[in-house]
Design an enzyme around this catalytic site. Structure first.
Site: not given
Lengths: 331, 331
Positions: B217, B55
């Site tokens: 995700h 991320h």
């Protein structure tokens, strides 16, 4: 290829409006030029830049205190027109003169030359600093002499800081040229990029191939190679940069691992890890390491490595306060 | 799929070393935890965060003055272990307590709970703020309740600023929860992402399809739709966010157009243009607009739109100085 756009022909126009809606910048009427909303800034030399779009946050991402006063956007990978560059120069000049930071590409050089001439005839002092940091090529598809690429960000930062200090036009130009003399860059691509108008890759590249020595306009590199590890790629780029820059042990540098737009930041840090280890092995001291998307080619996956030799003056200018959408340095 | 990596299994380790080589952060021995190099910071509540890797710049990109004291990195899209979270809490606590900012994903919540319990047994005051800003789903593949996504950045900023002011743990937690109560996000993807270990897309998506309501995700969205224009996509995301946030005309907001990693910045500005026009039409005042890659999913192309309702307190905290690799706010 899917993109978050409306009409391909409206990309530059709508992107600029989106920037104006986010940042303290304004758009000169009827142009693709953005300027700091407080230009002309009294008593200060103006520093401006420009070039094709598709390199965001370059150029308008560097508008603000301590960096650029004006940024002209051409169509994607196409130089802004001389008329618009002239308007930018006129709008930013506060009577102290204007330094144009130009990347060495034929269209940019030609149009900045014409604009500088036009503005000079209006009585504005205009100087240019032409960046040519790319060690990959001597002459390229779009240049005579080396191309100007990501090292340009250091020129924006140092010239902008010098101007903010109240230096005169000759001094600001001198600093820009000092940076140009001391910075080298080389880039590579894992993938091509896709321009909005064309909608397909600007060159074909196999699943096991990479391009070394790319520019920033979607042109292929100087050499096609088999896929390599991040460490091998970093060694190749760094080796070429260092052998051209000719650093002595003990010298200090600032480095930039620049993403081409589609590469995850995690991968850029993996490149930075190897870059710093190479410099360390050679006894070269990194004063600061920049990592991120500073000058991109749309969605291209890949990176460039830049190394700038610094002395006390350049360190002071690089560390001086700046407040722009893409780069802020706190006091 | 090509990546700038060495061994897939070394990605997190090497990325963390690359961050340490670039920024004033250090790595706790034998862990994937990075901390500000001056922790524990005397007299200050510590604010820490963590979660899966992939991320970036989340989480360690927000380490520094005015934001995070510690950031724990799990493997890609996988929660850090409770042991490592406990080590982070212990290393950052200066005796004033620690606020953990947790995104609502089952693994993260479970491991932060365990770590908080472990640290409490060592006599450390630990509080948690669980972010659940994603309006796309009520329960998801990986959560009960809404997921925590890009709105988390505002929590880091406001809680970090409150802690920097010298507030106590209860006050810092209160601010974090105020942000959580007032922020909503929704995301979409043009493409899937490719994890280093798997080496192929986490879901398949046709050339004319997009996913609406994605998490961060690599999971698919809540709805597959035909390709739309940037304006249509922005309308869809913003509509969902606003209908949940229930803003009155005249209220002030801070917005975030967040890139998922592979999307050119130019496209995010095109989304911002439409977002601001929608808010404007509804009489909602944008106090500040953030645009960029703040919380990504590797190389995914796509974006999320977050809207945070702000009052004088939150504006002051958002505008307070911060100095981190990914976000700097000048005084």
């Amino acid at each position: 290829m899917k993109k978050l756009i409306n009409e391909p022909s409206a990309v530059v126009d709508e992107m600029l409006d989106g920037m104006v809606a986010a940042h303290p910048v304004r758009r000169l009427d009827g142009t693709n030029v953005l300027v700091r909303d407080d230009v002309p800034v009294d008593g200060k030399v103006a520093v401006v830049s420009g070039g094709g779009s598709g390199h965001e946050p370059t150029h308008a991402g560097y508008l603000g205190e301590g960096m650029l006063d004006g940024a002209a956007a051409g169509e994607v990978f196409t130089s802004p027109t001389a008329d618009q560059l002239d308007e930018m120069i006129q709008a930013t000049d506060a009577g102290e003169g204007v330094l144009c930071v130009v990347k060495n590409y034929e269209g940019d050089v030609m149009n900045f030359d014409t604009a500088a001439e036009m503005a000079s005839m209006e009585g504005i002092d205009v100087e240019q600093a032409v960046v040519n940091d790319d060690v990959a090529v001597e002459d390229s598809l779009y240049t005579s002499g080396r191309r100007g690429v990501a090292g340009t960000i250091f020129v924006h930062k140092c010239a902008g800081a010098k101007a903010a200090e109240g230096a005169d036009l000759a001094e600001v130009k001198e600093v820009a040229e000092k940076v140009i003399d001391n910075v080298r860059t080389m880039g590579m691509a894992l993938t091509s990029c896709v321009t909005p108008e064309k909608g397909e890759p600007t060159f074909d590249l196999g699943e096991d191939e990479i391009e070394l020595g790319i520019g920033i306009h979607g042109e292929p590199g100087t050499e096609r190679a088999d896929m390599m590890s991040a460490d091998e790629i970093t060694e190749h780029l760094t080796e070429n940069v260092l052998s051209d820059l000719d650093l002595d042990e003990g010298e200090e540098v600032v480095t930039l691992v620049n993403g081409m737009g589609g590469t995850p930041l995690s991968e850029l840090y993996i490149v930075n890890r190897k870059l710093q280890s190479i410099l360390d092995d050679r006894g070269i001291e990194t004063w600061d390491a920049w990592v991120g998307d500073y000058m991109t080619s749309l969605d291209m996956m890949g990176c460039s490595v830049s190394v700038l030799r610094v002395d006390d003056e350049l360190k002071e200018l690089l560390g001086a306060p700046a407040e722009t959408p893409a780069l802020t340095v706190a006091e």
